[in-house]
Design an enzyme around this catalytic site. Structure first.
Site, PDB file in Angstrom:
ATOM      1  N   GLY B  73      76.278 -17.519  62.651  1.00 10.37           N
ATOM      2  CA  GLY B  73      76.777 -18.527  63.583  1.00 10.37           C
ATOM      3  C   GLY B  73      78.171 -18.222  64.101  1.00 10.37           C
ATOM      4  O   GLY B  73      78.466 -18.430  65.284  1.00 10.37           O
ATOM      5  N   THR B  74      79.031 -17.729  63.222  1.00 11.09           N
ATOM      6  CA  THR B  74      80.405 -17.443  63.638  1.00 11.09           C
ATOM      7  C   THR B  74      80.434 -16.362  64.710  1.00 11.09           C
ATOM      8  O   THR B  74      81.112 -16.510  65.733  1.00 11.09           O
ATOM      9  CB  THR B  74      81.257 -17.030  62.416  1.00 11.09           C
ATOM     10  OG1 THR B  74      81.371 -18.172  61.555  1.00 11.09           O
ATOM     11  CG2 THR B  74      82.647 -16.580  62.833  1.00 11.09           C
ATOM     12  N   ASN B 153      79.063 -30.778  61.540  1.00  6.47           N
ATOM     13  CA  ASN B 153      78.844 -30.291  60.179  1.00  6.47           C
ATOM     14  C   ASN B 153      79.459 -31.172  59.102  1.00  6.47           C
ATOM     15  O   ASN B 153      79.058 -31.107  57.947  1.00  6.47           O
ATOM     16  CB  ASN B 153      79.380 -28.864  60.036  1.00  6.47           C
ATOM     17  CG  ASN B 153      80.831 -28.739  60.450  1.00  6.47           C
ATOM     18  OD1 ASN B 153      81.196 -29.150  61.552  1.00  6.47           O
ATOM     19  ND2 ASN B 153      81.663 -28.187  59.589  1.00  6.47           N
ATOM     20  N   GLN B 181      74.124 -26.452  62.811  1.00  7.14           N
ATOM     21  CA  GLN B 181      73.675 -27.486  61.879  1.00  7.14           C
ATOM     22  C   GLN B 181      72.375 -28.145  62.323  1.00  7.14           C
ATOM     23  O   GLN B 181      71.730 -28.835  61.535  1.00  7.14           O
ATOM     24  CB  GLN B 181      74.765 -28.569  61.723  1.00  7.14           C
ATOM     25  CG  GLN B 181      75.988 -28.113  60.956  1.00  7.14           C
ATOM     26  CD  GLN B 181      75.728 -27.904  59.465  1.00  7.14           C
ATOM     27  OE1 GLN B 181      74.773 -28.442  58.903  1.00  7.14           O
ATOM     28  NE2 GLN B 181      76.573 -27.115  58.818  1.00  7.14           N
ATOM     29  N   SER B 201      72.256 -20.096  63.116  1.00  8.23           N
ATOM     30  CA  SER B 201      72.572 -19.379  61.877  1.00  8.23           C
ATOM     31  C   SER B 201      71.440 -19.579  60.890  1.00  8.23           C
ATOM     32  O   SER B 201      71.080 -20.713  60.562  1.00  8.23           O
ATOM     33  CB  SER B 201      73.878 -19.933  61.296  1.00  8.23           C
ATOM     34  OG  SER B 201      74.100 -19.373  60.018  1.00  8.23           O
ATOM     35  N   THR B 239      72.993  -1.427  64.017  1.00 10.40           N
ATOM     36  CA  THR B 239      71.612  -1.379  63.536  1.00 10.40           C
ATOM     37  C   THR B 239      71.133  -2.785  63.195  1.00 10.40           C
ATOM     38  O   THR B 239      71.799  -3.519  62.466  1.00 10.40           O
ATOM     39  CB  THR B 239      71.520  -0.478  62.287  1.00 10.40           C
ATOM     40  OG1 THR B 239      71.914   0.845  62.655  1.00 10.40           O
ATOM     41  CG2 THR B 239      70.103  -0.447  61.730  1.00 10.40           C
ATOM     42  N   CYS B 326      89.316 -30.020  54.554  1.00  9.64           N
ATOM     43  CA  CYS B 326      90.649 -29.499  54.815  1.00  9.64           C
ATOM     44  C   CYS B 326      90.533 -28.212  55.609  1.00  9.64           C
ATOM     45  O   CYS B 326      89.590 -27.469  55.463  1.00  9.64           O
ATOM     46  CB  CYS B 326      91.359 -29.206  53.503  1.00  9.64           C
ATOM     47  SG  CYS B 326      91.586 -30.695  52.557  1.00  9.64           S
TER      48      CYS B 326
END
Lengths: 394, 394
Positions: B73-74, B153, B181, B201, B239, B326
């Site tokens: 996902g990132t 999320n 999510q 993701s 790859t 946080c």
């Protein structure tokens, strides 16, 4: 095809070893926590990741906090080059690399060229080797990065990385090496080599696909190229691929433990293969005769095309490669072979790469040698009619 | 801890499902070819990758050639945002996103802000929801990209993506949604939603870690951010993680096939949990009461800190999260909860996220409710002494 299939394309990718597979197994369905989570599933996953980091670090003589996990060699190369360029852009915009790098380096450097960086492409000798003298001459006041691979993926030639890195260090220029083909195959020690950045890819040494690492020396404050949750001490965001890094570490640790024995075994197989193939008419070895990867045998055959030869060998039950013979889709002859003066744009000549691993046997080598003449004959007859050559990308 | 451990942190990551695991299995040690290789091992791997692409495409109503595999996902979020900004920079340098995005979007947009792009951070209501009217007002002549997540999320709130994308389309602005999510948890159809770019993701829907996808609509000529061998039609080099994409596709196909049944089951568990927890003193629900993810129950508890609460629950055998409470290392209270006006920087209040999957049972829900009061009591006594709050990153 009823004969036993022989896999001789280990430079493209390898089978996951049993030791790597068994190590990964618990992290899919049992210890599946997110290493960033603070509960027990999370801390168990985090321990596995940090243990993997330690193993990878020890395998290349690095410190634990010099290893950053990535999605593979390509991401590692891109990260090293793009981020180093950004980091040092106030000092200058000149980059030095070789003419025979893998596309993950070559095309990334070309991107920087498009963005206004100036690039010196170091030439190579007939073996595909860069000369330290030519690097010394190429370094300028505004040089910020030198990137030269440890071992070539098409012809197996080992570069004099230690000498090159020494020159870089003397001029206070960052030195990156793409060690994707070398790691796990030859002994590597980042401190002995004196490199600042080194790219690794797990699936080239019997680890899983989709995972790699970038060694970043403690003295290099490399910024990230992916942003997000701040994993990998803020340098590489994204949930860590826990089974992936565990498998990578197990495979690399195993490769390093059995390095001497494996190098001896694979080198003997390679030399048996080279000897047998060079007895065939029209065959020539490419790459350095001695300074080469233990498992990589690479040849060129006149008046044959690479695509039909790989196809004919496949029909004969041998998985080989034309050695990244062509750039993407264009049917262009190998940039590496052209740089080494082995072929010109007009030549019809088939590069053949047979890349071995510890799983190969002497019997398989003899079978390859036995099956090759018919495949060459068939490929030669088809090469007259064939269109643009096929591409193999590692 | 002798009681059975309960995993209620499925928004952080999930166990790989049996169906996904079994699908991946042959691609580690048997059909381990490089999909770019032209021999039979290569073509078998390529078939598996293209079959996976078809399954992922069908699962979200996309065409096969609109799905590009990534490392997660990132990377998908970074690619969508960084590349869209580069693609449209001649049109303008204004980006709109929400105040409650995951860090993979938030921090990437902030990077662009540092590089001279102008950003409008859309506010949210008390449920964490963006308003289409405010988006309409924020769009300018020079707006090039709007990025709003499908589901939050931390608090599970679903955004009105269809309405937001409609506004973007009317103004010819690219619309990206981080559906990390949401995918596999609620029905998603890219055409119905009208989005240009969507991030997925695998490990959030019982697929493996280290693999994701970016949906790129055919009308969007998104450039790559990683350069090299030219895999994924030149858009994403490296790859392909064959077992990874196969596992992702199997997990998503399975999730979509059992969507209705699973949504019903998980929603019932979630509502049972919400009802039980809200009976406890000082507990309040965060996020939208109805427009929320089926499996995500999120709360806030006054005078308790998130870190000690998660630790106390872990001691009691419950894996939960303080809900990305946080930001990285700084001990800052949740940006999402602040944006929704649920807490201020001065408040001592523990966010608690309990995220369920189809593997959870009604008995487990009752156990969580039973074990929570003692954990809260213990956390409250420890919160007086505790330092900066812990961080949970998804």
């Amino acid at each position: 095809m009823t004969e036993k299939r022989i896999y001789a394309d280990n430079a493209a990718t390898t089978a996951v070893s049993d030791v790597a597979f068994e190590a990964m197994l618990p992290y899919f369905r049992e210890s599946y926590g997110n290493p960033s989570a603070t509960h027990s599933y999370g801390t168990a996953a985090k321990r596995a990741v940090e243990d993997a980091r330690k193993k990878v670090a020890e395998s290349i003589g690095a410190r634990i906090n010099e290893i950053y996990f990535t999605s593979g060699g390509t991401e590692s190369d891109n990260w090293a080059i793009l981020a180093a360029a950004g980091l040092r852009k106030k000092k200058g915009r000149h980059i030095i690399t070789s003419a025979v790098e893998h596309n993950a380096v070559h095309n990334t450097v070309q991107q920087l060229e498009k963005r206004g960086y100036e690039v010196t492409w170091l030439p190579v000798d007939k073996y595909g080797m860069v000369s330290p003298e030519q690097l010394e001459e190429a370094v300028r006041e505004d040089t910020i990065l030198i990137s030269v691979m440890t071992a070539n993926n098409e012809i197996g030639t080992l570069q004099p990385v230690r000498e090159l890195a020494e020159i870089a260090g003397r001029h206070k220029v960052l030195f990156h090496t793409d060690a994707v083909q070398a790691a796990g195959h030859i002994p590597l020690d980042v401190r002995e080599l004196g490199v600042d950045l080194m790219s690794l890819s797990a699936h080239k040494f019997h680890g899983p696909k989709g995972v790699g690492a970038l060694y970043i020396s403690l003295r290099t404050a490399l910024p990230p190229i992916l942003f997000g949750g701040g994993q990998e001490k803020g340098k590489r965001s994204g949930t860590t691929n826990v089974p992936g890094v565990v498998g990578m570490a197990a495979a690399l640790e195993d490769a390093v433990r059995r390095m001497d024995e494996n190098v001896r075994k694979v080198t003997a197989l390679r030399d048996r293969l080279i000897e047998g193939v060079l007895n065939l008419p029209g065959a020539a070895l490419t790459g350095h005769p001695v300074q080469r990867l233990p498992g990589l045998a690479s040849f060129i055959f006149k008046d044959v095309k690479g695509g039909p030869l790989v196809a004919a060998l496949d029909e004969a039950g041998v998985c080989a490669s034309s050695g990244s013979a062509c750039s993407a889709g264009a049917g262009e002859p190998s940039r590496v072979l052209k740089a080494a003066g082995i072929i010109t744009a007009e030549d019809v000549a088939a590069p053949l790469r047979l890349s071995l691993s510890g799983y190969n046997t002497a019997e398989e080598i003899d079978e390859i040698i036995r099956r090759l003449p018919a495949a060459l004959k068939r490929a030669a007859s088809e090469s007259v009619l064939a269109g643009p050559d096929n591409m193999d990308v590692d």
